[in-house]
Design a protein around this motif. Structure first.
Motif, PDB file in Angstrom:
ATOM      1  N   MET A 103     -56.957 -52.111  26.459  1.00 21.52           N
ATOM      2  CA  MET A 103     -56.494 -53.231  27.259  1.00 21.52           C
ATOM      3  C   MET A 103     -57.508 -54.375  27.210  1.00 21.52           C
ATOM      4  O   MET A 103     -58.710 -54.157  27.323  1.00 21.52           O
ATOM      5  CB  MET A 103     -56.291 -52.804  28.705  1.00 21.52           C
ATOM      6  CG  MET A 103     -55.434 -51.544  28.853  1.00 21.52           C
ATOM      7  SD  MET A 103     -55.140 -51.095  30.564  1.00 21.52           S
ATOM      8  CE  MET A 103     -53.590 -51.912  30.844  1.00 21.52           C
ATOM      9  N   PHE A 125     -58.078 -58.414  28.842  1.00 22.18           N
ATOM     10  CA  PHE A 125     -57.663 -59.252  29.966  1.00 22.18           C
ATOM     11  C   PHE A 125     -58.216 -60.651  29.794  1.00 22.18           C
ATOM     12  O   PHE A 125     -59.315 -60.845  29.293  1.00 22.18           O
ATOM     13  CB  PHE A 125     -58.193 -58.677  31.288  1.00 22.18           C
ATOM     14  CG  PHE A 125     -57.834 -57.236  31.505  1.00 22.18           C
ATOM     15  CD1 PHE A 125     -58.642 -56.226  31.019  1.00 22.18           C
ATOM     16  CD2 PHE A 125     -56.686 -56.901  32.182  1.00 22.18           C
ATOM     17  CE1 PHE A 125     -58.313 -54.892  31.197  1.00 22.18           C
ATOM     18  CE2 PHE A 125     -56.347 -55.575  32.376  1.00 22.18           C
ATOM     19  CZ  PHE A 125     -57.157 -54.570  31.882  1.00 22.18           C
ATOM     20  N   ARG A 131     -61.408 -53.209  29.251  1.00 23.87           N
ATOM     21  CA  ARG A 131     -61.621 -52.001  30.060  1.00 23.87           C
ATOM     22  C   ARG A 131     -60.883 -50.865  29.387  1.00 23.87           C
ATOM     23  O   ARG A 131     -59.800 -51.043  28.844  1.00 23.87           O
ATOM     24  CB  ARG A 131     -61.087 -52.195  31.476  1.00 23.87           C
ATOM     25  CG  ARG A 131     -61.398 -51.036  32.381  1.00 23.87           C
ATOM     26  CD  ARG A 131     -60.936 -51.297  33.796  1.00 23.87           C
ATOM     27  NE  ARG A 131     -61.216 -50.144  34.658  1.00 23.87           N
ATOM     28  CZ  ARG A 131     -60.796 -50.021  35.908  1.00 23.87           C
ATOM     29  NH1 ARG A 131     -60.087 -50.978  36.446  1.00 23.87           N
ATOM     30  NH2 ARG A 131     -61.089 -48.958  36.607  1.00 23.87           N
ATOM     31  N   PHE A 148     -59.429 -47.607  30.556  1.00 26.38           N
ATOM     32  CA  PHE A 148     -59.008 -46.748  31.659  1.00 26.38           C
ATOM     33  C   PHE A 148     -60.108 -46.579  32.679  1.00 26.38           C
ATOM     34  O   PHE A 148     -60.299 -47.404  33.541  1.00 26.38           O
ATOM     35  CB  PHE A 148     -58.503 -45.399  31.138  1.00 26.38           C
ATOM     36  CG  PHE A 148     -57.206 -45.526  30.434  1.00 26.38           C
ATOM     37  CD1 PHE A 148     -56.023 -45.697  31.137  1.00 26.38           C
ATOM     38  CD2 PHE A 148     -57.145 -45.537  29.053  1.00 26.38           C
ATOM     39  CE1 PHE A 148     -54.809 -45.858  30.490  1.00 26.38           C
ATOM     40  CE2 PHE A 148     -55.936 -45.692  28.397  1.00 26.38           C
ATOM     41  CZ  PHE A 148     -54.763 -45.857  29.110  1.00 26.38           C
ATOM     42  N   ASP A 149     -60.883 -45.557  32.592  1.00 26.33           N
ATOM     43  CA  ASP A 149     -61.826 -45.262  33.660  1.00 26.33           C
ATOM     44  C   ASP A 149     -63.187 -45.934  33.513  1.00 26.33           C
ATOM     45  O   ASP A 149     -64.048 -45.751  34.356  1.00 26.33           O
ATOM     46  CB  ASP A 149     -62.051 -43.751  33.723  1.00 26.33           C
ATOM     47  CG  ASP A 149     -61.721 -43.223  35.104  1.00 26.33           C
ATOM     48  OD1 ASP A 149     -62.062 -42.069  35.397  1.00 26.33           O
ATOM     49  OD2 ASP A 149     -61.133 -43.989  35.891  1.00 26.33           O
ATOM     50  N   ALA A 204     -65.336 -52.750  33.572  1.00 20.09           N
ATOM     51  CA  ALA A 204     -64.909 -53.943  32.858  1.00 20.09           C
ATOM     52  C   ALA A 204     -66.116 -54.648  32.260  1.00 20.09           C
ATOM     53  O   ALA A 204     -67.161 -54.760  32.894  1.00 20.09           O
ATOM     54  CB  ALA A 204     -64.175 -54.892  33.810  1.00 20.09           C
TER      55      ALA A 204
END
Lengths: 115, 113
Positions: B31, B33, B96, B98-99, B102
């Motif tokens: 992902m 952003f 990021r 998942f866990d 960022a």
């Protein structure tokens, strides 16, 4: 509502003093609470983070205190140094299994440590 | 940790034009952003970009104004279209996994005149 409220907006601390920044959240689904440090002209960088299963986490001069019942958490910078002068953001997110939730940021605190 | 490179680091643009910001990551990430940070303000999420699917935009942001591409797992672009002075801001790319935490690029400081 997914909000994180941060205070104070700005903070001036003497070198060697303790800097304290406070945050409060509303969403009880939040389970991850990071703090970011941002210097002028740079992107935010992760400083320290905590999950709600502990009440305190310490890394060097930086400590997060977490109060789950009050839905509040704070950053303490011990022995503050001029090099700590930066903007600090608290944040919160939740981690559902198999997915990701966006990070919600506080409004930021501009810290100035004076010699 | 992931290392993120953003280009350009700053630009001054004429109103009505468009600017494309590039974000390159040194590892594959699920992902990515895009955030906007107006001077002295907090970070506002513009959109989430997953490889192989349409970006998901936050309330107040639309694809026609902020088209995003995500051609592979290490690269993304954000275009600020038909710019006005209100678009003057810092634009940040973030990743990021998942866990994990960022990570942010250094940002693109955009001034529209």
């Amino acid at each position: 509502q997914q909000q994180v409220k941060q205070s104070p907006q700005s903070l001036i601390v003497q070198k060697g003093g303790i800097s304290i920044i406070n945050c409060a959240y509303e969403n009880t689904a939040f389970d991850y609470f990071p703090w970011y440090q941002q210097f002028p002209g740079k992107g935010p960088a992760l400083l320290i983070a905590i999950r709600p299963d502990v009440s305190e986490k310490k890394e060097g001069r930086f400590t997060i205190s977490f109060n789950k019942s009050a839905k509040q958490f704070s950053l303490h910078i011990m022995d503050s140094q001029p090099g700590d002068s930066a903007t600090y953001f608290c944040a919160a997110s939740s981690s559902p299994s198999g997915g990701y939730q966006k990070v919600t940021f506080g409004t930021g605190t501009k810290l100035q440590v004076i010699p | 940790s992931a290392v993120i490179s953003q280009k350009p680091s700053r630009d001054i643009c004429q109103r009505g034009t468009s600017l494309t910001i590039q974000c390159q990551v040194d590892s594959q990430v699920t992902m990515m952003f895009w955030y906007r940070q107006q001077p002295g303000q907090s970070l506002t999420l513009i959109a989430t970009a997953n490889q192989g699917s349409e970006a998901t935009y936050e309330s107040g942001f639309v694809i026609d104004k902020f088209p995003i591409s995500r051609p592979n797992l290490t690269f993304s672009t954000l275009t600020v279209s038909n710019m006005s002075p209100e678009d003057s801001s810092i634009y940040l790319c973030s990743v990021r996994q998942f866990d994990t935490e960022a990570f942010f690029g250094q940002g693109t400081r955009l001034t529209v005149v």
